[in-house]
Design a protein around this motif. Structure first.
Motif, PDB file in Angstrom:
ATOM      1  N   GLU B 208       0.861  -0.896   0.099  1.00 23.95           N
ATOM      2  CA  GLU B 208       0.036  -0.011   0.026  1.00 23.95           C
ATOM      3  C   GLU B 208       0.665   1.063   0.067  1.00 23.95           C
ATOM      4  OE1 GLU B 208      -3.325   0.948   0.551  1.00 23.95           O
ATOM      5  OE2 GLU B 208      -4.429  -1.251   0.733  1.00 23.95           O
ATOM      6  N   PHE B 209       0.514   2.273  -0.753  1.00 18.68           N
ATOM      7  CA  PHE B 209       0.993   3.682  -0.533  1.00 18.68           C
ATOM      8  C   PHE B 209       0.200   4.307   0.662  1.00 18.68           C
ATOM      9  CE2 PHE B 209      -0.248   8.025  -1.498  1.00 18.68           C
ATOM     10  CZ  PHE B 209       0.836   8.601  -0.969  1.00 18.68           C
ATOM     11  N   VAL B 210       0.792   4.517   1.679  1.00 16.67           N
ATOM     12  CA  VAL B 210       0.328   5.040   3.007  1.00 16.67           C
ATOM     13  C   VAL B 210       0.493   6.508   3.096  1.00 16.67           C
ATOM     14  CG1 VAL B 210       0.052   2.830   3.969  1.00 16.67           C
ATOM     15  CG2 VAL B 210       2.259   4.241   4.348  1.00 16.67           C
ATOM     16  N   GLY B 211       1.004   7.136   2.364  1.00 13.53           N
ATOM     17  CA  GLY B 211       1.288   8.822   2.765  1.00 13.53           C
ATOM     18  C   GLY B 211       2.615   9.203   2.402  1.00 13.53           C
ATOM     19  N   LEU B 212       2.831  10.436   2.131  1.00  8.55           N
ATOM     20  CA  LEU B 212       4.174  11.123   1.759  1.00  8.55           C
ATOM     21  C   LEU B 212       5.141  11.352   2.969  1.00  8.55           C
ATOM     22  CD1 LEU B 212       2.717  13.775  -0.554  1.00  8.55           C
ATOM     23  CD2 LEU B 212       3.925  11.506  -1.295  1.00  8.55           C
ATOM     24  N   GLN B 216       4.253  13.688   7.974  1.00  7.61           N
ATOM     25  CA  GLN B 216       4.179  12.303   8.824  1.00  7.61           C
ATOM     26  C   GLN B 216       2.886  11.855   9.406  1.00  7.61           C
ATOM     27  OE1 GLN B 216       8.283  12.508  10.333  1.00  7.61           O
ATOM     28  NE2 GLN B 216       7.846  10.275  10.672  1.00  7.61           N
ATOM     29  N   THR B 217       2.204  12.988  10.004  1.00 11.00           N
ATOM     30  CA  THR B 217       0.965  12.692  10.829  1.00 11.00           C
ATOM     31  C   THR B 217       0.218  11.921   9.976  1.00 11.00           C
ATOM     32  OG1 THR B 217       1.254  15.021  11.653  1.00 11.00           O
ATOM     33  CG2 THR B 217      -0.876  13.937  11.672  1.00 11.00           C
ATOM     34  N   GLU B 218      -0.047  12.280   8.454  1.00 13.25           N
ATOM     35  CA  GLU B 218      -0.853  11.472   7.699  1.00 13.25           C
ATOM     36  C   GLU B 218      -0.364  10.149   7.415  1.00 13.25           C
ATOM     37  OE1 GLU B 218      -2.335  14.092   4.356  1.00 13.25           O
ATOM     38  OE2 GLU B 218      -2.323  12.416   3.248  1.00 13.25           O
ATOM     39  N   ILE B 220       1.523   8.394   9.349  1.00 10.75           N
ATOM     40  CA  ILE B 220       1.282   7.579  10.592  1.00 10.75           C
ATOM     41  C   ILE B 220      -0.061   6.931  10.496  1.00 10.75           C
ATOM     42  CG2 ILE B 220       1.323   7.374  13.035  1.00 10.75           C
ATOM     43  CD1 ILE B 220       3.460   9.525  13.066  1.00 10.75           C
ATOM     44  N   ASN B 221      -1.027   7.888  10.358  1.00 11.61           N
ATOM     45  CA  ASN B 221      -2.638   7.441  10.385  1.00 11.61           C
ATOM     46  C   ASN B 221      -3.069   6.649   9.294  1.00 11.61           C
ATOM     47  OD1 ASN B 221      -4.148   8.813  12.925  1.00 11.61           O
ATOM     48  ND2 ASN B 221      -2.675  10.539  12.075  1.00 11.61           N
ATOM     49  N   GLY B 222      -2.260   6.990   8.113  1.00 13.11           N
ATOM     50  CA  GLY B 222      -2.360   6.059   6.879  1.00 13.11           C
ATOM     51  C   GLY B 222      -2.300   4.514   7.581  1.00 13.11           C
ATOM     52  N   LYS B 224      -2.002   3.485  10.343  1.00 15.35           N
ATOM     53  CA  LYS B 224      -2.851   2.769  11.224  1.00 15.35           C
ATOM     54  C   LYS B 224      -4.163   2.213  10.748  1.00 15.35           C
ATOM     55  CE  LYS B 224      -3.397   5.613  15.040  1.00 15.35           C
ATOM     56  NZ  LYS B 224      -3.234   6.936  15.758  1.00 15.35           N
ATOM     57  N   ALA B 225      -4.667   2.902   9.545  1.00 15.66           N
ATOM     58  CA  ALA B 225      -5.926   2.678   9.298  1.00 15.66           C
ATOM     59  C   ALA B 225      -5.584   1.264   8.413  1.00 15.66           C
ATOM     60  CB  ALA B 225      -6.205   3.755   8.151  1.00 15.66           C
ATOM     61  N   VAL B 226      -4.649   1.043   7.849  1.00 15.95           N
ATOM     62  CA  VAL B 226      -4.638  -0.310   7.171  1.00 15.95           C
ATOM     63  C   VAL B 226      -4.265  -1.412   8.318  1.00 15.95           C
ATOM     64  CG1 VAL B 226      -3.115  -1.773   5.678  1.00 15.95           C
ATOM     65  CG2 VAL B 226      -3.255   0.624   5.187  1.00 15.95           C
ATOM     66  N   GLU B 228      -5.611  -1.541  11.113  1.00 16.27           N
ATOM     67  CA  GLU B 228      -7.008  -1.438  11.818  1.00 16.27           C
ATOM     68  C   GLU B 228      -7.750  -2.315  10.962  1.00 16.27           C
ATOM     69  OE1 GLU B 228      -8.620   1.097  14.910  1.00 16.27           O
ATOM     70  OE2 GLU B 228      -7.613   2.507  13.881  1.00 16.27           O
TER      71      GLU B 228
END
Lengths: 646, 337, 259
Positions: B208-212, B216-218, B220-222, B224-226, B228
């Motif tokens: 997965e691509f999880v954020g740039l 970093q906030t995004e 980290i949460n990206g 986390k979303a995967v 979860e």
């Protein structure tokens, strides 16, 4: 109450004036003309959409993640940037500034000794110092824009590159890395040597404290939640009734007895629902609640409000058309949901982006949502020519919602749909039904005045509901803990975000500075002519943005203990998008900070929703772009409608 | 008013001065070699025969943490051999790299070492360099194209091989389902790392691509979303140093234990490995990617040696694990790892 | 009619270098009366306004305010002496509400710095009252000025000037951008302002607008006064022909000098 007194009483009165321009704006119209309303509706839409298709969206952990992404850096920056945009300027350096100010803070703290050198100041010196640097940066941007009269786009693009280069250059010059760390060395040092941590502990609490849900057990949580949301909802409904209807000079006092009876019945119904699981128990409870609501609210209305005089029924073609389209959309959603296999969890092969189940949910939610919107448009059109017609259509809408609720319950496999969506839809249907009946019996208010009660009721209703929801999100029960739920942490950044938004909203709407912000953005020349210090206002707005960047930089530094040089580069457009989605005009002079905060939520939900829904991440930006575009278009449309309704 | 401006002028002066200093330090290789070798070190020229040799290193470097190590390696080699090295960072812009290659050919370079982030655009100009009789080496990326160019050899790590190495590590560490998190949406190299992982790893891989990295906030949460959405994930491979740290943060936020692997190095990442929070990082030892091409070009120019035997010279993957982290950390702080 | 005029201009002149922008202009403004300044484009009307509003100083003649000779250094000075100019562009922010525009730059506040906020209810009520005094009933002071008609916007500007203590009100072409009906509305506001005791200077190029409301007429052409008449000294047709004739005369002279 009559024209004679009008001039002297000012905002009150003017009820019976024979001037069609003086039409009273009702509660709904007043809500609709707020700049953030489009964003609120879009946010609810996006949330419902992802709630339906993504598993973690209804959970506390999902909420925590969304709040985290929405709060900092995005939300805080979006709010500040929205204010600057209302003031008619842009700051393209705001993204790069967040990283730069975090790096500056860390560099000021780092010890001189060792190979990686820093200034070695105490945090108590470093924070004010970096804040001063931030404000100087904002002052510089603002002054350059004023002095050169160049578009701020150009000037701040320059500062963007300067900052981007300086971040990389100084990081490598001083620590020979593109990452600068670390703040928690202070804590480690204090631990090993027993020396003071230079206030790190306190500041860490201030900037990075976290509320771990699992360590806060509260058995009464669910009761508070139920009580808060139900009472809150009831108060909001009663308040809206109060605001919407015309007070009677002499009501029927017996109505109050009906209201009391209704309340008892509702409470009894809730208790029945809560204590039984049987089908007949559920039916009894639901019917008790519905009957209680109807009797209570109609009783209250009979006691307080003026009966409707004109009960003629008429349905204009426009209303019938949109209502008919709504029926078609609803039928389409039901057929689609019934046709598509609800068990199939394979990816839809030709795109591979969602599962068959997901596709079904998307189709159903979109079509049903469209149907609801069309229904409500029909109701609105009908109401313009006949109150009774509008009420009738609303009642039919309520029944359709109830019917759909039962369909969802029967067809759906997921417990989320079977219980939560079902109860929610039934409740909405009940509220709409009672509203429809009341609107056919009692007259609409046509004047201002006596609004305190209604506003107080609505306000306290929202507070109660928030308290209930907050309790639910912040606490766990022992049984949940035993079942082994995942950790859910709420960081103090959310409070910073909320506080910053609140202060900015207050400043923008209630102070001279806020007025001047709108003025310099709307018409700089004019505002100068009447004595607004336009240049100073703009400089202060740039300084506000750089203050926000400093805050975000510090929050990041405390969270990650390290900041890399590229942090924030290119993020400025996200801030601008959040502000625009939240109803801020690119041309300046119009917008709201609250809207920008909600815009940040919309972005956060879009970003979080895609991985949560287990969709293929290759399509991520396509989805985000579509959602944002839809949100912006919808926002614009609603705003246009609202302005026309003035 | 005037007082304010004097202050502003002072600030500007400081900024400009600092910027000038920065330039000096950053481009020391270029500046020192160009002026120093031709002038002061005149004697060294005769002894080593390298003084009149000029090598060009043309890469897509963004002068980030990774490439600054490559640059240091190349500079160290040039210093040791007494040759002139021209470091031309393309900043991820292939157009710039094409121009740089043409410049190098025009200057009559004695050897070109180039990275090939986008072969389609760069193969042509490099073939031209070969046709002009200039020895060409590829480094970092270009393992599939160096033969087509006619380059002597390729010095680098195959991303695919590195990913496979990581897969074997995860097998050893007992992971069953790994999230391969990418920090860029479309980067062939990063995707090859993930596909290499899929080849050797025994369990399931979610890619997965999880954020740039820039947010970093995004990111980290990206992650986390995967995590979860897939609670059975027990391993995380971040295909960069920043994203690996984000993975660690996400796991800590959720209060779960993950086997975490990373790519490349930063002091924070090495610290986390030393502390045992992160299991390993794949190190492609990029210092070698700077050092070796200069040495090989020197030997080809002075001694007609051709290394590699038609095969690429691999610089990795090496692994940094809790056992060797402390040593690598010290070297990394010195800027050579 | 009162003895001392509120404002008196005696042989006023203004030069920009060699160019004579205004010369020999004499007129007076009485409280409760409307003085109309008529002239075609380039007649010197804007120079005239700028002298009165304190943007420029006059070079010749005497400018008396309530009998005392004055010469303003800045618009702010003129404003504090009670001379308020309402320009064509009105100095309004269209997207902002009526009450915010009304008080823009001089918002009434409560509390103390740094916690200082606008006294919103006072501002809204005052704006509504002041507008009502002008005979205009704003349905909602929260509505944006941009949604008002041109005439209503003029009335907001006029009411604002009156509220902030203007004694002399200068209106620069308030009817030029308006339709027939709206112009009529604005003319009524002009009379209303005069009735409330202000001296009004109404600048226009339309004698049909000027004649019904004016008590005194000053006609300008190419920087010179073509006459300064009280209402009983001139008829509407004379006024019209004077303006038109002046222009014709000018054209004739021009032709003759060339030929």
């Amino acid at each position: 109450m009559t024209t004679a007194a009008e001039a002297s009483t000012g905002s009150n009165g003017s009820e019976e004036t024979h001037d069609e321009r003086l039409a009273y704006r009702g509660i709904f119209q007043r809500v609709l003309v707020r700049p953030e309303i489009g964003a609120v509706i879009a946010a609810v839409g996006v949330w419902v959409f992802f709630w339906a298709v993504a598993e973690p969206f209804g959970r506390a952990s999902g909420a925590a993640s969304i709040l985290d992404v929405a709060a900092s850096p995005l939300g805080i920056m979006a709010v500040a940037v929205a204010m600057l945009m209302i003031g008619g300027e842009f700051d393209l350096s705001s993204g790069a500034a967040t990283g730069a100010l975090g790096i500056v803070t860390i560099l000021l703290v780092r010890d001189v000794s060792g190979e990686m050198a820093g200034a070695g100041f105490s945090l108590w010196v470093a924070l004010p110092l970096s804040l001063a640097i931030a404000l100087a940066l904002g002052w510089f941007n603002g002054t350059m824009v004023n002095r050169t009269s160049l578009p701020s786009f150009i000037v701040t693009l320059g500062s963007f590159f300067v900052l981007k280069g300086a971040k990389l250059g100084f990081s490598k010059l001083i620590v020979e890395q593109i990452q600068v760390g670390t703040l928690d060395d202070l804590a480690d040092y204090a631990e090993t040597t027993g020396a003071s941590d230079k206030g790190y502990g306190f500041l860490n609490t201030l900037f990075a404290a976290e509320w771990d849900r699992r360590s806060h057990i509260w058995e009464a949580r669910d009761n508070i939640y139920l009580l808060g949301t139900f009472l809150g909802l009831a108060l909001v409904i009663i308040g809206v009734f109060e605001l919407h209807h015309r007070r009677a000079e002499r009501g029927i006092p017996a109505g109050y007895a009906g209201a009391g009876l209704g309340l008892v019945s509702v409470l009894f119904g809730i208790n029945t629902l809560h204590s039984t699981d049987s089908v007949s128990g559920n039916w009894t409870g639901s019917l008790l609640i519905l009957a209680g609501m109807t009797v209570g609210l109609i009783g209250l209305s009979a006691a307080r409000y003026h009966p409707l005089s004109d009960r003629s029924l008429a349905l204009p073609t426009g209303a019938v058309t949109s209502f008919g389209l709504g029926v078609v959309a609803l039928a389409g959603s039901i057929i689609a949901a019934a046709m598509i296999d609800s068990q199939n969890s394979e990816n839809i092969s030709w795109l591979g982006l969602v599962t068959v189940q997901g596709g079904r949910a998307i189709l159903f939610v979109s079509l049903a949502g469209a149907a609801l919107v069309l229904f409500l448009i029909g109701v609105n059109r009908a109401r313009r020519s006949s109150i009774a017609g509008g009420g009738l259509l609303l009642a039919v809408t309520a029944l359709s919602v109830a019917g759909t609720a039962f369909f969802v319950r029967a067809e759906s496999q997921t417990p989320k749909f079977r219980t939560q969506a079902f109860s929610f839809m039934l409740m909405a249907a009940a509220i709409m039904l009672v509203w429809a009946i009341a609107s056919m019996l009692f007259e609409r208010r046509s004047s201002t005045g006596h609004e305190r009660t209604g506003l107080a009721l609505v306000g306290s209703g929202f507070v109660l509901a928030l308290v209930g929801l907050g309790a639910r999100l912040l606490y766990v029960t022992q049984s949940e803990l035993d079942a082994g739920i995942t950790k859910t942490g709420y960081s103090v950044r959310i409070l910073w975000f909320a506080g910053f938004t609140a202060v900015c909203t207050w400043v923008l709407t209630r102070t001279r500075f806020g007025s001047w912000t709108y003025a310099v953005g709307g018409n700089k020349q004019a505002s100068r002519q009447v004595g607004v210090p336009a240049n100073r206002t703009k400089v202060q707005l740039f300084m506000l943005v750089s203050f926000a960047a400093w805050l975000v930089g510090v929050l990041l530094a405390f969270r990650l203990n390290t900041i890399q040089a590229s942090t924030g580069d290119g993020e400025e457009f996200e801030y601008i998008i959040a502000a625009v989605v939240g109803g801020t005009a690119l041309t300046g002079g119009y917008g709201s900070t609250l809207g920008a905060a909600i815009g940040a939520f919309i972005m956060a939900m879009s970003v979080q929703g895609i991985p949560s829904a287990r969709w293929n991440s290759d399509w991520r930006f396509l989805f985000i772009g579509t959602i944002l575009l839809l949100a912006a278009i919808g926002n614009n449309y609603i705003r246009g409608k609202a302005e026309a309704a003035r | 008013m005037t007082k304010r401006f004097r202050w502003l002028a002072a600030l500007l002066a400081i900024v400009l001065f600092a910027a000038a200093c920065g330039d000096d330090t950053n481009d020391s290789g270029e500046a020192a070699d160009e002026s120093g070798d031709a002038g002061d070190n005149g004697e060294a020229v005769d002894q080593t025969q390298g003084g009149d040799l000029t090598f060009h290193m043309i890469t897509h470097s963004d002068d980030g943490p990774f490439w600054s190590v490559v640059k240091r390696g190349a500079e160290a080699a040039a210093d040791a051999l007494g040759v002139t090295l021209v470091w031309m960072p393309g900043n991820n812009d292939p157009g710039q790299m094409v121009t740089d290659i043409e410049t190098a050919i025009g200057e009559g370079s004695d050897g070109i070492a180039a990275s090939l982030p986008s072969p389609d655009q760069l193969v042509g100009p490099l073939q031209q360099a070969v046709a002009e009789g200039i020895p060409v080496y590829t480094l970092n990326s270009g393992a599939n194209d160096y033969q087509a160019i006619g380059a002597t050899t390729h010095i680098g790590q195959s991303e695919d091989v590195a990913g496979r190495g990581a897969g074997l590590r995860f097998n050893e560490l007992g992971a069953t389902k790994v999230l391969c998190g990418r920090q860029e949406q479309s980067n062939v190299g990063l995707e090859e790392r993930c596909s290499g992982l899929k080849e050797t790893f025994d369990g399931e891989v979610i890619d997965e691509f999880v954020g740039l990295d820039a947010d970093q906030t995004e990111q980290i949460n990206g992650i986390k979303a995967v995590l979860e959405a897939n609670p059975d994930i027990d391993g995380f491979l971040g295909v960069g140093p920043v994203i690996a740290m984000s993975g660690l943060q996400a796991a800590q936020d959720l209060g779960i234990d993950l086997v975490i692997g990373g790519f490349d190095m930063t002091p924070e990442l090495l610290g986390a490995i030393e502390a045992g929070d992160i299991a390993f990082t794949v190190d492609q030892q990029q210092y070698l990617q700077g050092y070796l091409p200069v040495v090989l070009m020197f030997l080809e120019a002075t001694n007609l040696n051709q290394a590699g035997g038609g095969l690429p010279v691999l610089t990795g993957p090496g692994f940094v694990t809790p056992e060797n982290a402390a040593g690598v950390l010290a070297l990394s702080e010195a800027g050579t790892r | 009619m009162s003895d001392t005029p509120l404002l008196e201009l005696d042989n006023i002149g203004k030069y920009y270098g060699n160019i004579i922008a205004l010369q020999g202009v004499t007129t007076e403004v009485h409280a409760g009366q409307v003085t109309c300044v008529l002239g075609d484009n380039g007649a010197g009307k804007s120079t005239f306004i700028k002298i009165l509003a304190g943007v420029h100083k006059h070079d010749q003649g005497e400018f008396r305010l309530e009998g005392n000779p004055v010469s303003f250094n800045s618009p702010r000075e003129a404003l504090s002496s009670g001379i308020a100019a309402v320009y064509q562009d009105l100095a309004m922010v269209p997207l902002m509400s009526v009450w915010r525009n009304f008080f823009l730059g001089s918002e009434p506040t409560k509390g103390r710095w740094p916690v200082e906020w606008i006294d919103k209810s006072f501002a809204k009520q005052t704006a509504k009252e002041e507008m009502a005094k002008m005979g205009i009933d704003i349905r909602d002071t929260e509505q944006p000025v941009g949604t008002l008609s041109g005439g209503e916007r003029q009335s907001v500007a006029i009411a604002r000037a009156v509220y902030f203590g203007a004694k002399v009100l200068i209106l620069d072409e308030p009817t030029s951008a308006l339709g027939v009906k709206q112009s009529g509305v604005v003319l009524r506001y002009i009379l209303e302002a005069a009735r409330r005791g202000l001296g009004v200077i109404f600048i226009t190029h339309n004698p049909n607008h000027a004649f019904p409301v004016g008590d005194r007429f000053l006609i300008l052409n190419r920087g010179r006064s073509m006459g300064n008449f009280a209402k009983d000294e001139i008829s509407q047709s004379e006024l019209t022909s004077l303006m038109a004739g002046g222009a014709e005369l000018e054209a004739l002279q021009h032709e003759l000098s060339q030929g």
